[in-house]
Scaffold this motif. Structure first.
Motif, PDB file in Angstrom:
ATOM      1  N   ARG A  97      -8.194  13.037  -5.063  1.00  6.76           N
ATOM      2  CA  ARG A  97      -8.506  11.871  -4.234  1.00  6.76           C
ATOM      3  C   ARG A  97      -7.243  11.271  -3.637  1.00  6.76           C
ATOM      4  O   ARG A  97      -7.180  10.982  -2.435  1.00  6.76           O
ATOM      5  CB  ARG A  97      -9.224  10.824  -5.094  1.00  6.76           C
ATOM      6  CG  ARG A  97      -9.669   9.591  -4.310  1.00  6.76           C
ATOM      7  CD  ARG A  97     -10.047   8.442  -5.224  1.00  6.76           C
ATOM      8  NE  ARG A  97      -8.887   7.798  -5.845  1.00  6.76           N
ATOM      9  CZ  ARG A  97      -8.710   7.681  -7.145  1.00  6.76           C
ATOM     10  NH1 ARG A  97      -9.591   8.160  -8.010  1.00  6.76           N
ATOM     11  NH2 ARG A  97      -7.624   7.064  -7.613  1.00  6.76           N
ATOM     12  N   VAL A  98      -6.226  11.089  -4.468  1.00 10.47           N
ATOM     13  CA  VAL A  98      -4.993  10.460  -3.982  1.00 10.47           C
ATOM     14  C   VAL A  98      -4.240  11.408  -3.048  1.00 10.47           C
ATOM     15  O   VAL A  98      -3.603  10.954  -2.094  1.00 10.47           O
ATOM     16  CB  VAL A  98      -4.102  10.020  -5.158  1.00 10.47           C
ATOM     17  CG1 VAL A  98      -2.822   9.379  -4.658  1.00 10.47           C
ATOM     18  CG2 VAL A  98      -4.854   9.029  -6.039  1.00 10.47           C
ATOM     19  N   TRP A  99      -4.315  12.720  -3.290  1.00 10.12           N
ATOM     20  CA  TRP A  99      -3.704  13.678  -2.353  1.00 10.12           C
ATOM     21  C   TRP A  99      -4.287  13.496  -0.953  1.00 10.12           C
ATOM     22  O   TRP A  99      -3.555  13.433   0.035  1.00 10.12           O
ATOM     23  CB  TRP A  99      -3.949  15.124  -2.813  1.00 10.12           C
ATOM     24  CG  TRP A  99      -3.699  16.119  -1.713  1.00 10.12           C
ATOM     25  CD1 TRP A  99      -2.496  16.571  -1.269  1.00 10.12           C
ATOM     26  CD2 TRP A  99      -4.688  16.714  -0.871  1.00 10.12           C
ATOM     27  NE1 TRP A  99      -2.668  17.429  -0.203  1.00 10.12           N
ATOM     28  CE2 TRP A  99      -4.010  17.542   0.063  1.00 10.12           C
ATOM     29  CE3 TRP A  99      -6.087  16.645  -0.815  1.00 10.12           C
ATOM     30  CZ2 TRP A  99      -4.678  18.280   1.032  1.00 10.12           C
ATOM     31  CZ3 TRP A  99      -6.751  17.379   0.152  1.00 10.12           C
ATOM     32  CH2 TRP A  99      -6.047  18.186   1.055  1.00 10.12           C
ATOM     33  N   ARG A 100      -5.611  13.397  -0.883  1.00  8.43           N
ATOM     34  CA  ARG A 100      -6.250  13.237   0.431  1.00  8.43           C
ATOM     35  C   ARG A 100      -5.840  11.908   1.070  1.00  8.43           C
ATOM     36  O   ARG A 100      -5.567  11.851   2.267  1.00  8.43           O
ATOM     37  CB  ARG A 100      -7.765  13.322   0.293  1.00  8.43           C
ATOM     38  CG  ARG A 100      -8.488  13.192   1.624  1.00  8.43           C
ATOM     39  CD  ARG A 100      -9.958  13.510   1.511  1.00  8.43           C
ATOM     40  NE  ARG A 100     -10.604  13.408   2.810  1.00  8.43           N
ATOM     41  CZ  ARG A 100     -11.861  13.778   3.033  1.00  8.43           C
ATOM     42  NH1 ARG A 100     -12.591  14.279   2.053  1.00  8.43           N
ATOM     43  NH2 ARG A 100     -12.389  13.653   4.239  1.00  8.43           N
ATOM     44  N   GLU A 101      -5.803  10.854   0.252  1.00 11.95           N
ATOM     45  CA  GLU A 101      -5.392   9.556   0.791  1.00 11.95           C
ATOM     46  C   GLU A 101      -3.953   9.591   1.274  1.00 11.95           C
ATOM     47  O   GLU A 101      -3.642   9.040   2.339  1.00 11.95           O
ATOM     48  CB  GLU A 101      -5.560   8.479  -0.278  1.00 11.95           C
ATOM     49  CG  GLU A 101      -6.994   8.147  -0.621  1.00 11.95           C
ATOM     50  CD  GLU A 101      -7.129   7.178  -1.778  1.00 11.95           C
ATOM     51  OE1 GLU A 101      -8.275   6.882  -2.175  1.00 11.95           O
ATOM     52  OE2 GLU A 101      -6.097   6.729  -2.309  1.00 11.95           O
ATOM     53  N   ALA A 102      -3.060  10.232   0.502  1.00 14.74           N
ATOM     54  CA  ALA A 102      -1.649  10.308   0.895  1.00 14.74           C
ATOM     55  C   ALA A 102      -1.488  11.081   2.202  1.00 14.74           C
ATOM     56  O   ALA A 102      -0.677  10.716   3.058  1.00 14.74           O
ATOM     57  CB  ALA A 102      -0.842  10.968  -0.216  1.00 14.74           C
ATOM     58  N   ARG A 103      -2.255  12.137   2.349  1.00 19.71           N
ATOM     59  CA  ARG A 103      -2.241  12.892   3.607  1.00 19.71           C
ATOM     60  C   ARG A 103      -2.739  12.028   4.759  1.00 19.71           C
ATOM     61  O   ARG A 103      -2.105  11.932   5.817  1.00 19.71           O
ATOM     62  CB  ARG A 103      -3.131  14.134   3.466  1.00 19.71           C
ATOM     63  CG  ARG A 103      -3.219  14.998   4.718  1.00 19.71           C
ATOM     64  CD  ARG A 103      -4.455  15.879   4.689  1.00 19.71           C
ATOM     65  NE  ARG A 103      -5.678  15.071   4.743  1.00 19.71           N
ATOM     66  CZ  ARG A 103      -6.907  15.596   4.649  1.00 19.71           C
ATOM     67  NH1 ARG A 103      -7.072  16.889   4.433  1.00 19.71           N
ATOM     68  NH2 ARG A 103      -7.966  14.805   4.727  1.00 19.71           N
ATOM     69  N   ASP A 104      -3.894  11.379   4.547  1.00 17.57           N
ATOM     70  CA  ASP A 104      -4.491  10.582   5.621  1.00 17.57           C
ATOM     71  C   ASP A 104      -3.645   9.366   5.958  1.00 17.57           C
ATOM     72  O   ASP A 104      -3.598   8.949   7.126  1.00 17.57           O
ATOM     73  CB  ASP A 104      -5.902  10.138   5.218  1.00 17.57           C
ATOM     74  CG  ASP A 104      -6.892  11.293   5.183  1.00 17.57           C
ATOM     75  OD1 ASP A 104      -6.541  12.399   5.655  1.00 17.57           O
ATOM     76  OD2 ASP A 104      -8.010  11.094   4.682  1.00 17.57           O
ATOM     77  N   LEU A 105      -2.968   8.775   4.965  1.00 19.42           N
ATOM     78  CA  LEU A 105      -2.135   7.604   5.228  1.00 19.42           C
ATOM     79  C   LEU A 105      -1.082   7.931   6.283  1.00 19.42           C
ATOM     80  O   LEU A 105      -0.913   7.204   7.271  1.00 19.42           O
ATOM     81  CB  LEU A 105      -1.476   7.124   3.942  1.00 19.42           C
ATOM     82  CG  LEU A 105      -0.742   5.778   3.991  1.00 19.42           C
ATOM     83  CD1 LEU A 105      -0.694   5.160   2.605  1.00 19.42           C
ATOM     84  CD2 LEU A 105       0.685   5.909   4.520  1.00 19.42           C
TER      85      LEU A 105
END
Length: 278
Positions: A97-105
């Motif tokens: 979840r945080v990987w996807r958020e870090a990418r999207d950020l």
């Protein structure tokens, strides 16, 4: 969605949004304040998600001509909180979840059409640092302490580091600071090109608002299209960024991050493994 709707209290946990109207049409500046004063504006799971999503909403919102982002109180942001880091190192679902958020950020900031100004003071680390340096104009106080702490934690410098540090300050300076974890003052950051401007601490907000007002008063199409074209430099670095982020999150599955986190909690030097399997 419009400027006022963005500012509904609680819509973005960990962030305080306020509209500042500057023109008769009601268009103006959106101020974002990273706010968690008890933990020096650290970013927990909810705030990380909010800091990711808000840029997509801003891009689509009517009435926003410019964004100014800053930290409340003593610093910009002290990075991810320890609870979130521990969860990522022990729970695959949280890690993904945080990987996807870090990418999207990163991509959401890069692709946000509205100009962004960051006003940086005190510690600036982690997800907050990503936004501060990816902003279109970064204004730092002389005593700001910019730090990419990934290697100190025991993971690769992912987040925003590989996509923008070499472009801003050159590969040699980027390697030095990212491999050693050596912090950069606001004054030094301006000297090496890591930030746009450095000003005395007591002038930080005045200068940042001056820049934001100038951007808000300019031609929206000219400014936004210029930003879009310039940010193609960052888009071309997408594969490098994706690789760095994947390697960072691979590190969360290994032993070094556990030692790194323990040493930070215990305020001691880490004792990492003498060698690596690669």
């Amino acid at each position: 969605m419009n400027l006022e709707q963005l500012c509904v209290p609680g819509a973005y946990p960990g962030l305080h949004l306020q509209a500042h109207d500057l023109t008769e049409s009601g268009s103006g500046i959106l101020e974002i304040v990273i706010r968690s004063e008890k933990t020096l504006n650290s970013v927990n799971a909810e705030a990380h998600r909010a800091l990711t999503q808000v840029w997509r909403d801003i891009d689509a919102a009517a009435g926003v001509r410019c964004v100014l982002i800053r930290g409340e109180g003593r610093g910009f942001s002290s990075g991810g909180d320890f609870t979130l880091i521990e969860e990522m190192s022990s729970d695959f679902t949280a890690l993904a979840r945080v990987w996807r958020e870090a990418r999207d950020l990163v991509y959401n900031v890069v692709n946000c059409g509205k100009p962004i100004v960051s006003a940086v003071h005190g510690p600036c680390v982690g997800a907050g640092l990503a936004v501060a340096l990816l902003a279109d104009v970064s204004v730092a106080a002389k005593t700001a302490r910019i730090l990419d702490g990934h290697v100190r934690l025991g993971v690769a410098a992912g987040d925003h580091a590989a996509i923008i540090w070499p472009l801003l300050c050159g590969l040699n300076k980027a390697k030095y600071h990212l491999l050693t974890g050596e912090p950069v003052s606001g004054e030094e950051a301006e000297r090496i090109g890591l930030v746009s401007l450095c000003v005395p601490d007591d002038e930080l907000l005045d200068r940042s608002w001056k820049v934001a007002r100038k951007l808000a008063a300019g031609s929206p199409t000219a400014i936004r299209w210029t930003k879009y074209a310039l940010n193609n430099w960052l888009r071309t670095m997408g594969p490098t960024f994706d690789a760095s982020l994947a390697l960072e999150f691979l590190g969360f599955t290994g032993p070094d991050v556990k030692e790194g986190l323990s040493s930070l909690r215990e305020k001691r030097e880490p004792k990492f493994a003498a060698d690596a399997p690669i």
